[in-house]
Design an enzyme around this catalytic site. Structure first.
Site, PDB file in Angstrom:
ATOM      1  CG  ASP A  30     -10.170 -24.593 -34.800  1.00  0.00           C
ATOM      2  OD1 ASP A  30      -9.929 -25.754 -36.128  1.00  0.00           O
ATOM      3  OD2 ASP A  30     -10.020 -23.955 -34.552  1.00  0.00           O
ATOM      4  CD  GLU A 153     -10.679 -33.464 -49.201  1.00  0.00           C
ATOM      5  OE1 GLU A 153      -9.603 -33.530 -48.895  1.00  0.00           O
ATOM      6  OE2 GLU A 153     -11.648 -33.806 -49.711  1.00  0.00           O
ATOM      7  CG  ASN A 210     -14.990 -25.085 -56.279  1.00  0.00           C
ATOM      8  OD1 ASN A 210     -15.205 -26.202 -56.110  1.00  0.00           O
ATOM      9  ND2 ASN A 210     -14.297 -24.459 -54.596  1.00  0.00           N
ATOM     10  N   GLY A 266     -17.342 -23.769 -83.116  1.00  0.00           N
ATOM     11  CA  GLY A 266     -17.768 -23.069 -84.578  1.00  0.00           C
ATOM     12  C   GLY A 266     -18.807 -24.563 -84.971  1.00  0.00           C
ATOM     13  CB  CYS A 269     -25.393 -26.381 -83.821  1.00  0.00           C
ATOM     14  SG  CYS A 269     -26.387 -27.476 -85.282  1.00  0.00           S
ATOM     15  CE  LYS A 272     -28.298 -22.278 -86.979  1.00  0.00           C
ATOM     16  NZ  LYS A 272     -29.385 -23.439 -86.516  1.00  0.00           N
ATOM     17  CE  LYS A 328     -18.522 -32.822 -84.917  1.00  0.00           C
ATOM     18  NZ  LYS A 328     -19.858 -33.389 -83.744  1.00  0.00           N
ATOM     19  NE  ARG A 335     -22.222 -25.521 -92.138  1.00  0.00           N
ATOM     20  CZ  ARG A 335     -23.460 -26.451 -92.110  1.00  0.00           C
ATOM     21  NH1 ARG A 335     -25.383 -25.806 -92.887  1.00  0.00           N
ATOM     22  NH2 ARG A 335     -23.648 -27.663 -91.532  1.00  0.00           N
TER      23      ARG A 335
HETATM   24  N1  LIG Z   1     -15.835 -26.908 -46.530  1.00  0.00           N
HETATM   25  C1  LIG Z   1     -16.269 -27.059 -47.696  1.00  0.00           C
HETATM   26  O1  LIG Z   1     -16.948 -28.026 -48.508  1.00  0.00           O
HETATM   27  C2  LIG Z   1     -14.597 -27.634 -48.184  1.00  0.00           C
HETATM   28  C3  LIG Z   1     -14.228 -28.767 -49.580  1.00  0.00           C
HETATM   29  C4  LIG Z   1     -13.076 -28.039 -50.133  1.00  0.00           C
HETATM   30  C5  LIG Z   1     -11.752 -27.372 -49.417  1.00  0.00           C
HETATM   31  N2  LIG Z   1     -12.831 -26.097 -48.528  1.00  0.00           N
HETATM   32  C6  LIG Z   1     -11.645 -25.217 -48.160  1.00  0.00           C
HETATM   33  O2  LIG Z   1     -10.908 -25.205 -46.983  1.00  0.00           O
HETATM   34  C7  LIG Z   1     -10.569 -24.467 -46.024  1.00  0.00           C
HETATM   35  C8  LIG Z   1     -10.740 -25.353 -44.862  1.00  0.00           C
HETATM   36  O3  LIG Z   1     -12.900 -25.438 -45.141  1.00  0.00           O
HETATM   37  P1  LIG Z   1     -13.714 -25.340 -43.885  1.00  0.00           P
HETATM   38  O4  LIG Z   1     -14.768 -25.157 -44.453  1.00  0.00           O
HETATM   39  O5  LIG Z   1     -12.651 -26.714 -42.800  1.00  0.00           O
HETATM   40  O6  LIG Z   1     -13.521 -23.983 -43.186  1.00  0.00           O
HETATM   41  P2  LIG Z   1     -13.495 -23.735 -42.096  1.00  0.00           P
HETATM   42  O7  LIG Z   1     -14.248 -22.426 -41.497  1.00  0.00           O
HETATM   43  O8  LIG Z   1     -15.554 -25.249 -41.490  1.00  0.00           O
HETATM   44  O9  LIG Z   1     -12.242 -24.847 -40.955  1.00  0.00           O
HETATM   45  C9  LIG Z   1     -11.335 -23.941 -40.040  1.00  0.00           C
HETATM   46  C10 LIG Z   1     -10.427 -23.838 -39.239  1.00  0.00           C
HETATM   47  O10 LIG Z   1      -9.371 -23.472 -38.926  1.00  0.00           O
HETATM   48  C11 LIG Z   1      -8.764 -23.127 -37.243  1.00  0.00           C
HETATM   49  N3  LIG Z   1      -8.109 -22.262 -37.669  1.00  0.00           N
HETATM   50  C12 LIG Z   1      -7.859 -20.664 -38.141  1.00  0.00           C
HETATM   51  N4  LIG Z   1      -6.268 -20.441 -38.360  1.00  0.00           N
HETATM   52  C13 LIG Z   1      -5.921 -21.524 -37.767  1.00  0.00           C
HETATM   53  C14 LIG Z   1      -4.138 -21.382 -37.169  1.00  0.00           C
HETATM   54  N5  LIG Z   1      -3.829 -20.272 -37.380  1.00  0.00           N
HETATM   55  N6  LIG Z   1      -4.121 -22.540 -36.288  1.00  0.00           N
HETATM   56  C15 LIG Z   1      -5.684 -23.621 -36.358  1.00  0.00           C
HETATM   57  N7  LIG Z   1      -6.410 -23.393 -36.050  1.00  0.00           N
HETATM   58  C16 LIG Z   1      -6.564 -22.806 -37.406  1.00  0.00           C
HETATM   59  C17 LIG Z   1     -10.680 -22.145 -37.239  1.00  0.00           C
HETATM   60  O11 LIG Z   1     -10.919 -22.023 -35.968  1.00  0.00           O
HETATM   61  C18 LIG Z   1     -11.479 -23.269 -37.700  1.00  0.00           C
HETATM   62  O12 LIG Z   1     -12.019 -23.857 -36.838  1.00  0.00           O
HETATM   63  C19 LIG Z   1     -11.073 -24.113 -47.483  1.00  0.00           C
HETATM   64  O13 LIG Z   1      -9.365 -23.015 -47.325  1.00  0.00           O
HETATM   65  C20 LIG Z   1     -12.240 -24.095 -48.092  1.00  0.00           C
HETATM   66  O14 LIG Z   1     -12.302 -23.323 -49.148  1.00  0.00           O
HETATM   67  C21 LIG Z   1     -13.685 -26.260 -47.881  1.00  0.00           C
END
Ligand SMILES: NC(=O)c1ccc[n+]([C@@H]2O[C@H](COP(=O)([O-])OP(=O)(O)OC[C@H]3O[C@@H](n4cnc5c(N)ncnc54)[C@H](O)[C@@H]3O)[C@@H](O)[C@H]2O)c1
Length: 423
Positions: A30, A153, A210, A266, A269, A272, A328, A335
């Site tokens: 990270d 995910e 979503n 269609g 129900c 209308k 259907k 109708r």
């Molecule tokens: N949170 C959810 O419930 C959920 C569910 C499904 C999908 N998503 C999707 O998954 C993705 C991540 O969501 P999240 O909730 O885990 O986000 P988050 O913000 O909790 O985590 C993202 C992480 O990525 C790190 N990061 C950013 N740039 C980086 C880089 N260049 N190298 C390494 N680390 C980097 C950030 O520091 C952060 O810790 C998003 O696109 C979100 O839409 C989220």
């Protein structure tokens, strides 16, 4: 081995989940040093049941937290990108975290084929366009020097662990086949149905999910505002009773047939009643934006379907076979059937119609008496002299006899055929 880049809700769960279920070694990185230091010391930087327990079980064994992205990807065959994709000030998904990470990965590949798998939610066509472009700018051929895939995910915060470890389906949106094969192999131990689709479809599926959830919530709230405006309606009880509809239960629930595209609703129900509640709301001071859109979209989809059919018709042979007239299948109710609006539009274009419905030929003929239609007694007769066939009702017979449509141009207004290969 696996690498996970970005250790938020999705990334950390993915890393620990793969360590637990597949027994593979997962290298994690990270960009936020405070965050990765906390994780390195066994602390999950956010609240998520079970995750801490499994993190500590695998930490420094199958889970290795690295200091740099290059350390994370060095030995990995599959790299999961789990960085954020927030909204920018124009309302678009901000892909800068994705772009930065892909650029860095490309710079550290050392000629090895690895699969970059985007797990972050990204708008459809991000991988096939934006990500492929970055890869190419780095002098690599997407799908050959480097694999690309999307793997949406579906986990929910608060239930991240259970949702990841016991998923209801796995979707692999592959740009290249080798990526798909490698991901399918990785996911085998999860013992769940794996769907392989192209990258755009994979990306779309996540938004489909979503936006449906968001729409259901806004629809519920819109309905509560109509109820408030009308007065003396027990909103909570009404919704709880709605949930007792048996179409919500079963697997797949019967309700699924309503969350499926076609050429419009269609019958007696839905048209209308939607119109009537919209009008009642307006009368009482709440104009339902959702119901207004629902009505407009139903008109628009019929128009779009007609347009698709018109575009398929050859100028020298202006004939169309219409399969299905009832609103259907297994019903002769015509109708407000979408077929009427679509056929009217085709007739206005001077197109000759040869129609067949297993039950509704006569009722349709009596109700829409002014429409100049050649009614036919069978599917075979209806299509005999037409090169264009429009399916407007999802009758099982039309699916069962897909073979006789082999040489036709089919406008499948109900998405009953899997793919063109069915014909
Ligand atoms: N949170 C959810 O419930 C959920 C569910 C499904 C999908 N998503 C999707 O998954 C993705 C991540 O969501 P999240 O909730 O885990 O986000 P988050 O913000 O909790 O985590 C993202 C992480 O990525 C790190 N990061 C950013 N740039 C980086 C880089 N260049 N190298 C390494 N680390 C980097 C950030 O520091 C952060 O810790 C998003 O696109 C979100 O839409 C989220």
């Amino acid at each position: 081995m696996i690498a996970v880049i970005g250790l938020g809700f999705v990334g950390l769960t993915t890393a620990v989940g793969f360590a637990e279920v597949t027994g593979k070694k997962v290298f994690c990185y990270d960009i936020d040093k405070n965050r990765s230091d906390l994780i390195k010391s066994g602390i999950v930087p956010f609240h998520e049941p079970h995750l801490g327990e499994y993190l500590n079980k695998h930490l420094n064994k199958n889970i290795i937290i690295t200091e740099t992205i290059s350390q994370a990807i060095r030995e990995a065959e599959i790299i999961f990108l789990c960085v954020g994709t927030p909204c920018n000030d124009k309302g678009n998904a901000d892909l800068s975290y994705i772009t930065a990470a892909v650029n860095e990965i490309c710079a550290h590949l050392n000629g090895q084929y690895k699969v970059i798998t985007v797990k972050s939610t990204v708008p459809p066509a991000t991988i096939s366009h934006a990500v492929r472009k970055i890869v190419e700018e780095n002098g690599l051929k997407a799908g050959e020097d480097i694999g690309l895939a999307h793997n949406p995910e579906f986990l929910r915060e608060g239930k991240c662990w259970d949702d990841f470890v016991y998923p209801d389906r796995i979707v692999i949106g592959e740009y290249d086949k080798k990526s798909g094969d490698m991901l399918e192999n990785l996911y085998k131990p999860f013992n769940v149905k794996i769907y392989r689709v192209n990258a755009n479809t994979g990306e779309f599926i996540k938004y489909l999910s979503n936006t449906l959830l968001a729409t259901l919530i806004s629809w519920s709230n819109d309905m509560s505002m109509i109820a408030d405006a009308i007065g003396e309606i027990d909103i909570k009880a009404a919704f709880e009773i709605l949930h007792e509809d048996k179409r919500w239960s079963g697997s797949p629930a019967n309700m699924a047939s309503y969350a499926f595209p076609g050429c419009g609703f269609g019958g007696y129900c839905l048209p209308k009643d939607t119109q009537a509640l919209y009008s009642k709301g307006v009368e009482c001071g709440h104009e339902s934006l959702i119901l207004q859109s629902v009505i407009k979209i139903n008109e628009k989809i019929a128009e779009k379907t007609a347009h698709k059919i018109i575009s398929a018709v050859n100028n020298d042979d202006r004939k169309v076979a219409v399969l299905g007239l009832s609103f259907k299948p297994d019903s002769d109710d015509v109708r407000e059937t979408p077929a009427a609006a679509i056929i009217k539009r085709l007739c206005n274009e001077g197109i000759e119609i040869y129609a067949y419905d297993p039950l509704a030929n006569d009722v349709f003929k009596n109700k829409y008496i002014s429409l100049p239609i050649n009614y036919k007694a069978s599917m075979e007769e209806a299509i005999a002299n037409c090169s264009v066939v429009a399916v407007l009702t999802a009758w099982a017979e039309f699916k069962e006899k897909a073979e006789i449509l082999r040489d036709k141009t089919v406008i499948d207004g109900r998405y009953i055929y899997e793919k063109l290969g069915d014909f």
